[in-house]
Each structure stands twice: as structure tokens, then as C-alpha cells.
Design an enzyme around this catalytic site. Sequence first.
Site, PDB file in Angstrom:
ATOM      1  N   GLU A  13      39.605  29.984  38.391  1.00  0.00           N
ATOM      2  CA  GLU A  13      40.863  30.669  40.206  1.00  0.00           C
ATOM      3  C   GLU A  13      40.468  29.734  41.595  1.00  0.00           C
ATOM      4  OE1 GLU A  13      39.086  34.014  40.137  1.00  0.00           O
ATOM      5  OE2 GLU A  13      40.142  34.634  38.662  1.00  0.00           O
ATOM      6  N   CYS A  14      41.614  28.860  42.391  1.00  0.00           N
ATOM      7  CA  CYS A  14      41.261  27.977  43.722  1.00  0.00           C
ATOM      8  C   CYS A  14      41.697  28.761  44.716  1.00  0.00           C
ATOM      9  CB  CYS A  14      42.104  27.050  42.661  1.00  0.00           C
ATOM     10  SG  CYS A  14      41.525  26.287  41.360  1.00  0.00           S
ATOM     11  N   THR A  15      41.967  27.667  45.199  1.00  0.00           N
ATOM     12  CA  THR A  15      42.709  28.297  47.266  1.00  0.00           C
ATOM     13  C   THR A  15      43.970  27.263  47.134  1.00  0.00           C
ATOM     14  OG1 THR A  15      40.759  29.235  47.838  1.00  0.00           O
ATOM     15  CG2 THR A  15      42.374  28.273  49.619  1.00  0.00           C
ATOM     16  N   GLU A 104      47.142  26.785  41.127  1.00  0.00           N
ATOM     17  CA  GLU A 104      46.589  28.243  41.394  1.00  0.00           C
ATOM     18  C   GLU A 104      46.877  29.390  40.077  1.00  0.00           C
ATOM     19  OE1 GLU A 104      44.481  29.810  44.652  1.00  0.00           O
ATOM     20  OE2 GLU A 104      45.175  28.141  44.642  1.00  0.00           O
TER      21      GLU A 104
END
Length: 478
Positions: A13-15, A104
Amino acid sequence: MENKKNTAKLPSECTTIIVGEEMTADGSRIFARSEDFDALQCKNFQVFHDTDQGPTEFVALDSKFRCPLPSKRLGYTAMPDYNYPGEWGSAGFNSLGVGESSTETIFSSPKALEADPYVEDGLAENCTYNIVLPYIHSAREGVLRLGALIEKYGSAEGFGIGFIDDKETWYLENAGGHRWLACRMPKDKYFVTGNQSRFRTYDPEDTDNYLASADLISFAAEHGLYDPKKGPFDFHEAYSKDDVNDTTYNYPRVWGLQAMFSPDIHNDVEKNTFPVFAEANHKLTVTDLRKAFRFHYDNTSHDPYLHCNGKEPYRPVSIFRTCQTHLLQVRPWLPKEIGCLTYVAEGMADLGVFLPFYQGISDFPEAYKKGNGKCSADSAYWTFRKVMTLGMTHYNSYAPLIKETYAKLEAENDKKQKEMEAQFLKLWSSDQTAAKKLLQDFSDNLLTHAIVVAEELANELITQLTADIQKEYLFHGA
């Protein structure tokens, strides 16, 4: 694949932050994302060159997904995990100056997935980079190719993917197994997301700013995901997951970053009423983006590092298990060789250093191409990771030294880049071969020097840690 068993339960999981050209201080466009997965997943940097005899089939290493490929392949850069060299390319530019960031992680709602389930062994996040970027000539074409793949093979999971070129920036969010929506980034706004689909409005007639699967609205209406009698179509309401877990894992990041860029926007951290596209109170720079990806609710009650609290409910932007953070920057007024630039911080951005990777380089120093799931002295990734691991043992004592050292290095590199780019432009009009050699030599020297700085920093941290441990366990004589 030695780490797969140990990392199977870790979330990927990312931003993501996107900035339009009228929202940046220099008129460039930026697509940026952190890749948050597993600290042990060493990144190996790759450069592929144009070829008419490329692979004609993509074969996933960790699923049954297969798809044909054109034999004519553009060159491109990639940042795969060490154990997936032909997939998980993550981010970079191709030889035409088109960039992609993939992906994302996002989630469709249970109701949407009941109507259109994910497809086992369909198109997964790890496949979306290497089967798209080498075959596209523009950001818009990237959206169309990816959208067609989603519709043909089905998505195995939820993802958001960005494309950028010298004219446009696009971001695509998939929905369920076979549907998707892509929006062109407004020139005068920025966009922030953290593991949640954020798009809302969609106008099928406005193909300049929207692209989508043909039945996006009709399918939602047919399956009770959208009621036309209740008002305009809302993509997020129709297809996206939004539950109690989002209130601490996803909302706070959007809330915190919008507060950083737009303090006049008074969002409620517990309500998903954040504007999809927002205006910053000042023109944003690469330095602002670096700061944003280092954000961890600094010096507040929710700062997990200040308070040594690994159970803090608000998920920070910068976390230890980040594999890399990248800023894809396009400056259309420059030759793509220096105008298309990827700043990369290996590992945790808060205790890492952003280094420039120019589109025009033909190779990376050996250390950036090496490493696996175990720390080794010959790997750039592990050299940088060693520094941040030591820093996290006593964050409040050691982080200031790391931050000061890397801030100085980034400032020095920024200055050197301006000087090199001026020399490059003087050469480019008369001798492109010499200009490319200048660029390659500059890149090799800068990236190699960064390793030296990190090694010296690690030695200093070990020295401090040794002194601290000795003080704690002195047991001196009478």
C-alpha cells in the site's frame, strides 16, 4: 523468492501525490508515489533499450497471468523487487519520455465486487508496468492500453496507476474486475490519495478530461450501485470501499497532506469530504514533495516516531517498510534526456535521500543493480537501508544527524544538477554524443558519491550506538 513466505501477509500500500503544471513553481508536472511493502524487498534498478525483437509474451512469475506482447519494444527504466526482475517495474520513463507509476493499491466495495468480482490470475498490480510502459507513445495512450487490458483480462485486485508525458498527466482507478475511470490532472490543482479510490465526478462527453470503460455508469445503475434518481453519478459512492478502517489508515494521510499544502482548507479527519483536486496556498516544488513524503504527523500527538509508538492508529505517509519513493518530473521545455527526471529515495523517505535519475542515462552504477533479501555490502539499497535501520533504533537521538546529512547532500546535488544541465544544453545543439556522456558521467559520480555519504553516516551511527550501549552497560570497577 526467498522472502515471499515471510512477506505474504504484508500489505502492499502506498501514497500518491500529483501536481499540475500551473501548481508548480517552475511549470513542471509531477507524479509521485511511495511504494510501501516490505523493508527486506531490495530494489534492483534496470535500463532496457529499444528493440524490434522483444519478448512476445508476458509470463507472470507469481500467478498464471499471461498476455501477448508486441515484438517492437521501447526502451525504459524499471525498479523491480530483486526477485521479480521482469515485473513490478514500479516507476520510470520510456525512451520517448512517457512516464508511468504503478501502482497505488485501492479497494472496491463489497457490493461492487459482488456485481463484478476480481478475476483470479487476472491483471494484478505487479504486471501493469512492464506490459504497458514499453508500448505507449503518450500518457493518454497508456490509459487506453491499460484500460483495454483490464477489460480483456479482468483485474485481480484494486489499483490506481499514473501516466505522465510532456503534455498531460493521467491517473486511472480500476473498479471491480472489469471497469475503470481515468481523469486528466487539472493544470492548476494537486491530487492526494492513500490506498483509496478518490474520483467522484465523471462526464462521458468530456473525453478531453475523462476516459472510462464504456458501461461504467450503466453497469452501476443496472446492479444497484447507482440510482440516477438520486443525482449525478459519483464514482466513489458507486464502486469504492469506504469503511471504518479507512478512517485511521487512509483519511489521515489525505487530511495531513492537504493541511500541509492548503492550510485554509479545514477538513474533518474523520469524514471523507476531502476535495478530490485542491489548490495549494503556494506553488509547489520538488522540495515540497520530498517533505510531503517524509510526513509522519511531525511533532504532534500522532507522531509515531517522536513517541516511539509502533501502534499509532494514524498511518503516516513515511513508514519504515517503504521500498522506495519516486517523484516523476517532466519539464517539457528541456530535451527529454534531462527534462524527464525521476527522483528516488530508496527505503524510508523520512530517513532517506532523494537522488536524481535522468531519462537520458543508459545505465546505473553496479551497486544500484545488486541486492536481495539479505543485507550485503555491495548493494546500494542495503547501504541506505542500513542507515535508516540504525536510525530507527533511537529515532529521537539519531534521526537529526541523518536528516541533516541528507538535507545537505540534496542541496549540493540540486546545485550540481543546475550546473550540469547548463553544460548539457550548451553541448546538446552541437554534439549530442558528448552531451549524453556528460550526463552519464554526472549520474554515475553523483549516485556513487551518495553511497559513500551513506556508508560514512552508517559508521558514525554505529560509533554513537556503541557509545550509547557502553554507557548503559558500563559495569565499571571501583
